[in-house]
Design a protein around this motif. Structure first.
Motif, mmCIF file in Angstrom:
data_model
loop_
_atom_site.group_PDB
_atom_site.id
_atom_site.type_symbol
_atom_site.label_atom_id
_atom_site.label_comp_id
_atom_site.label_asym_id
_atom_site.label_seq_id
_atom_site.Cartn_x
_atom_site.Cartn_y
_atom_site.Cartn_z
ATOM 1 N N ARG A 20 0.838 -1.207 0.000
ATOM 2 C CA ARG A 20 0.000 0.000 0.000
ATOM 3 C C ARG A 20 0.870 1.252 0.000
ATOM 4 N N ILE A 21 1.896 1.251 0.843
ATOM 5 C CA ILE A 21 2.793 2.411 0.927
ATOM 6 C C ILE A 21 3.558 2.590 -0.382
ATOM 7 N N ARG A 22 4.034 1.465 -0.953
ATOM 8 C CA ARG A 22 4.767 1.541 -2.218
ATOM 9 C C ARG A 22 3.898 2.167 -3.309
ATOM 10 N N LEU A 23 2.650 1.724 -3.370
ATOM 11 C CA LEU A 23 1.729 2.232 -4.381
ATOM 12 C C LEU A 23 1.398 3.709 -4.134
ATOM 13 N N MET A 24 1.243 4.050 -2.872
ATOM 14 C CA MET A 24 0.928 5.419 -2.487
ATOM 15 C C MET A 24 2.059 6.374 -2.903
ATOM 16 N N VAL A 25 3.286 5.957 -2.629
ATOM 17 C CA VAL A 25 4.441 6.786 -2.968
ATOM 18 C C VAL A 25 4.612 6.872 -4.484
ATOM 19 N N LYS A 26 4.402 5.757 -5.167
ATOM 20 C CA LYS A 26 4.541 5.751 -6.617
ATOM 21 C C LYS A 26 3.521 6.686 -7.262
ATOM 22 N N LEU A 45 -1.683 2.647 -13.395
ATOM 23 C CA LEU A 45 -1.638 1.731 -12.241
ATOM 24 C C LEU A 45 -2.835 0.785 -12.208
ATOM 25 N N ARG A 46 -3.722 0.940 -13.168
ATOM 26 C CA ARG A 46 -4.911 0.089 -13.269
ATOM 27 C C ARG A 46 -5.740 0.150 -11.979
ATOM 28 N N LYS A 47 -5.950 1.356 -11.533
ATOM 29 C CA LYS A 47 -6.790 1.631 -10.367
ATOM 30 C C LYS A 47 -7.849 2.654 -10.777
ATOM 31 N N SER A 48 -8.935 2.688 -10.041
ATOM 32 C CA SER A 48 -9.957 3.698 -10.330
ATOM 33 C C SER A 48 -9.448 5.079 -9.915
ATOM 34 N N ARG A 49 -10.063 6.102 -10.481
ATOM 35 C CA ARG A 49 -9.648 7.461 -10.121
ATOM 36 C C ARG A 49 -9.887 7.737 -8.641
ATOM 37 N N LEU A 55 -5.338 7.510 -2.397
ATOM 38 C CA LEU A 55 -3.906 7.276 -2.189
ATOM 39 C C LEU A 55 -3.148 8.598 -2.037
ATOM 40 N N LEU A 56 -3.456 9.568 -2.883
ATOM 41 C CA LEU A 56 -2.776 10.865 -2.817
ATOM 42 C C LEU A 56 -3.115 11.598 -1.517
ATOM 43 N N ALA A 57 -4.369 11.519 -1.105
ATOM 44 C CA ALA A 57 -4.777 12.163 0.149
ATOM 45 C C ALA A 57 -4.095 11.501 1.342
ATOM 46 N N ALA A 58 -4.017 10.162 1.317
ATOM 47 C CA ALA A 58 -3.373 9.428 2.413
ATOM 48 C C ALA A 58 -1.885 9.740 2.479
ATOM 49 N N ALA A 59 -1.253 9.903 1.313
ATOM 50 C CA ALA A 59 0.184 10.200 1.280
ATOM 51 C C ALA A 59 0.488 11.508 2.000
ATOM 52 N N LYS A 60 -0.371 12.510 1.816
ATOM 53 C CA LYS A 60 -0.181 13.782 2.519
ATOM 54 C C LYS A 60 -0.508 13.638 3.998
ATOM 55 N N ALA A 61 -1.608 12.947 4.293
ATOM 56 C CA ALA A 61 -2.037 12.803 5.690
ATOM 57 C C ALA A 61 -1.016 12.035 6.523
ATOM 58 N N GLU A 62 -0.361 11.050 5.909
ATOM 59 C CA GLU A 62 0.587 10.212 6.643
ATOM 60 C C GLU A 62 2.022 10.706 6.564
ATOM 61 N N GLY A 63 2.223 11.839 5.896
ATOM 62 C CA GLY A 63 3.544 12.453 5.898
ATOM 63 C C GLY A 63 4.501 11.965 4.828
ATOM 64 N N TYR A 64 4.026 11.121 3.904
ATOM 65 C CA TYR A 64 4.911 10.672 2.821
ATOM 66 C C TYR A 64 5.087 11.768 1.768
ATOM 67 N N VAL A 65 4.123 12.668 1.704
ATOM 68 C CA VAL A 65 4.224 13.843 0.841
ATOM 69 C C VAL A 65 4.162 15.076 1.735
ATOM 70 N N GLN A 66 5.161 15.913 1.616
ATOM 71 C CA GLN A 66 5.195 17.159 2.375
ATOM 72 C C GLN A 66 5.357 18.307 1.389
ATOM 73 N N VAL A 67 4.407 19.212 1.412
ATOM 74 C CA VAL A 67 4.408 20.320 0.457
ATOM 75 C C VAL A 67 5.126 21.511 1.069
ATOM 76 N N THR A 68 6.126 22.015 0.365
ATOM 77 C CA THR A 68 6.854 23.205 0.790
ATOM 78 C C THR A 68 6.666 24.285 -0.259
ATOM 79 N N ILE A 69 6.219 25.449 0.172
ATOM 80 C CA ILE A 69 6.016 26.567 -0.749
ATOM 81 C C ILE A 69 7.077 27.627 -0.468
#
Length: 339
Positions: A20-26, A45-49, A55-69
């Motif tokens: 799940r984490i691998r897919l989220m990061v990818k 990735l053969r997944k639904s939109r 996955l993108l929302a979870a990546a931000k919520a769990e800290g795998y994606v950190q947005v810096t402006i």
């Protein structure tokens, strides 16, 4: 009853989570780095939109994606946020036009205001325009828009018997010329010598029609005048220094359209109310989107009053003025609470 466990169950859960984490990061790399949209990622990735979106929302919520402006306007944006919070306005635009008031900083300020306005116009807008040197300069720096059926209309009569280049009619004409839009002109002075004269002028169909259109404005562009001997309303000769002193004695510190305000932003009666031709404060309140454009330390009390009274939806000002407004607000708040 004994619980049934499966050999390697914990290991299986770990592998599922790892995948799940691998897919989220990818998915996140494809979205944020490769610039693919969610539909493109879902196909790859053969997944639904909706799965990709989660996955993108979870990546931000769990800290795998950190947005810096990286914000080159951090100071201005902090001032904007503070003013919005202090006065509950929709938006504040703080420009960095230079520390000193000069012709160069005036132009820089006008250019920023003109650019902001260019992103605000909508098809079929009726834009009410006030008198003022700043508005005149803003109008001269506008660029052609693709918006259709724009109309510009003055909110008040003309200033001075000789006319001035920045009265409401002149400003309206420049807005229309720059944007190739329809304009209206109010062929009446801003202040007449008696209520009877005002009533006769308001009975003229042409004048009545223009003021009717002014009241239909979807946007109002106004300057904010201080009440002093140096105020433009005095410079034009429409109000004498004796009259402006009477207004000051009643507590007026700001002037917008035909209305004078006290420090709390409340409209106050003045001796020549019945002689002014233009939109009243009550009329201005009915316009959906009122934009105040003003800068200068001498105008800080007047701008504060206008914000305090809730007369503006948007304020465009510069950094030194914004800082001074906040300081003035803090000081008056302390005085009100006796601290």
């Amino acid at each position: 009853m004994n619980k049934i466990s499966f050999p390697g169950g914990e290991e299986l859960q770990k592998r599922v989570e790892k995948e799940r984490i691998r897919l989220m990061v990818k998915a996140s790399k494809m979205y944020y780095i490769d610039g693919l949209n969610q539909v493109e990622i879902s196909k790859r990735l053969r997944k639904s939109r909706s799965q990709i979106s989660r996955l993108l929302a979870a990546a931000k919520a769990e800290g795998y994606v950190q947005v810096t402006i990286r914000d080159p306007f951090a100071k201005e944006h902090a001032l904007e946020d503070s003013l919005v919070e202090a006065f509950d306005v929709q938006e504040v635009v703080v420009t960095h036009a230079g520390e000193e008031m000069s012709s160069t900083s005036d132009v820089a300020f006008a250019q920023t205001a003109a650019q902001w306005l260019g992103n605000v116009w909508q098809d079929d807008d009726v834009v009410g325009v006030m008198a003022g040197k700043t508005l005149n300069l803003v109008a001269k720096h506008l660029t052609v828009t693709d918006k259709k059926n724009l109309q510009f209309v003055p909110l008040i009569g003309g200033w001075g018997k000789k006319g001035v280049y920045w009265d409401a009619n002149s400003n309206t004409r420049i807005f229309g010329e720059r944007l190739k839009s329809k304009i209206w002109q109010l062929n009446a002075p801003a202040i007449v010598n008696s209520k009877e004269t005002k009533d006769r002028l308001l009975a003229e169909l042409d004048i009545m029609e223009v003021l009717t259109w002014a009241k239909k404005s979807s946007i109002a562009l106004i300057g904010i005048g201080q009440v002093s001997d140096e105020a433009t309303i005095v410079e034009t000769g429409y109000i004498s220094r004796d009259e402006i002193q009477q207004v000051q004695q009643r507590g007026a510190i700001a002037n917008i359209c035909t209305t004078f305000l006290n420090q709390s932003g409340q409209a106050i009666d003045v001796p020549f109310d019945a002689q002014i031709i233009g939109l009243s404060g009550a009329d201005l309140r009915k316009i959906p989107y009122v934009v105040g454009i003003a800068r200068g330390l001498e105008k800080v009390p007047a701008i504060f009053s206008t914000l305090k009274g809730g007369w503006l939806d948007v304020l465009i000002t510069d950094q030194p003025t914004a800082e001074a407004i906040l300081a003035y607000h803090q000081q008056t708040t302390k005085e009100e609470h006796g601290k």
